[in-house]
Design an enzyme around this catalytic site. Sequence first.
Site, PDB file in Angstrom:
ATOM      1  CB  CYS A   4      -0.907  -0.021   1.230  1.00  0.00           C
ATOM      2  SG  CYS A   4      -1.764   1.521   1.539  1.00  0.00           S
ATOM      3  CB  CYS A  50      -6.758   1.277   6.863  1.00  0.00           C
ATOM      4  SG  CYS A  50      -5.564   2.638   6.898  1.00  0.00           S
ATOM      5  CD  GLN A  75      -4.603  20.695   8.549  1.00  0.00           C
ATOM      6  OE1 GLN A  75      -4.305  19.702   7.911  1.00  0.00           O
ATOM      7  NE2 GLN A  75      -3.948  21.841   8.413  1.00  0.00           N
ATOM      8  CD  GLU A  95     -11.310  28.765   0.809  1.00  0.00           C
ATOM      9  OE1 GLU A  95     -11.472  28.237  -0.307  1.00  0.00           O
ATOM     10  OE2 GLU A  95     -10.229  28.733   1.444  1.00  0.00           O
ATOM     11  CB  CYS A 155       0.849  20.519   4.092  1.00  0.00           C
ATOM     12  SG  CYS A 155       0.192  20.946   2.467  1.00  0.00           S
TER      13      CYS A 155
END
Length: 447
Positions: free
Chosen positions: A77, A158, A283, A333, A405
């Site tokens: 994966c 997972c 997030q 935004e 990020c």
Amino acid sequence: MKLNDELTVKIEKFSNLGTGIAKVDGQIVFVENTCPEDEVRIKITKVNKNYASAKVTEVIKPSQHRIEPFCPMQKVCGACQMQFINYNYQLQLKKQIVEDAMRTIGHIQTPINDPITSPQIRNYRQKIQYPVSQKKEGRIVAGYFKPQSHEIVNIKYCPIQPEICDSIIEFIRENAPKFEITGFNEKKHIGDLRHIVIRSSAHNGKCLVTLVVNSTQTFERLNKFAKEIFEHFEQVTGVCINFNSKKTNVILGAKTECICGQDFVEEKILDKTFKIGADTFFQINPKSAENIFKYVKNEISKLNNPTVLDAYAGIATFGIVVSDVSEKVVSVEENSASIEKAKEVLRENNINNVELFAQDTTKYLKSIKRKFDITILDPPRKGCTQDALDETLAHTKQKIIYVSCNPATLARDLKYLTKKGCIVGSIQPFDMFCHTYHIENVAVISV
């Protein structure tokens, strides 16, 4: 060095894309699934002018930092590149990635703080996006792509996401054929279900399920299937359909329709409650995000009741969190759906000093003359344009807090800002994406 050569090498460093780095006759070789200090036998899979790529055929002498991954699918994966590495050493490697970017790309000499750890390193991922396809025998598969491929690994379990997500996806896999819902064939661009997107809440355990379909409108068997999912799981607050019939790698299309229940889940950050929709940016690791929000809020509270610009605001999370230590916050935004969600949050949290604008940040700044004491920049991975940075400087009196990020684009943008006379006071990494090479950073800049 040629294609298919087999060599024995020692891994010297870790790359910014999560591969080990070895050198053969002075040439760099990127080796997947390796850790610094590994001695490995490799097979060359790709040769370029400046570098080569390789895969491991044998680990001769493992690094002291190697551990057994807790997920049996780790090697096949593509999601958790670093899970076979001790977590504390993962953090050291991520700090090194940030340092390398700052020194080589940004020419920034500011010391990099040690990364702040994630409160959870398992079951932390609250947003799941699984591509879907279908085998020849009709079986639906859903999971992550194998590294550097478009072959889906059918993930049944997972450990980095909440267990309820595994149950929902398994239910969809098993029951889609009963409603004649087919999986997507990427090459032929046929089939119904392209992606399953689940947004779960760390606050209350509820989930919003979105089925991304290869269609421009809903249809009866799809609606019935959505209602079946909604009725089967009490944790599911709503099921939405997102329409994406384009030939694109972008997951979500422009239009989403809520078939049953609510089109959001609630998440709590510090003492504020947020509503997160199917296409809302938020997030994926709320517990770690909370550490970032605390850090930024503390930085802003060092000034006495400042005015704050919250740029690339999403659902205005930063603006809302820092509103009680600010005189005035303006959140900008361009996604109007996110701004509508933010309006609801402001009403429900009884916040009156945050102003919202559904507009591109650069265009908004060019349209105003006012200045802010502090600007919070939280752009996408590609970072800011030079135009956006120029406008930010023109409208900021004291500090820019840059949340990123992507260390590479952060370093590039900090280089530009320092050339304009800014001073980078601190760079604080946060481990948001455990067991991956990704690392979040907050840079505090004096203008």
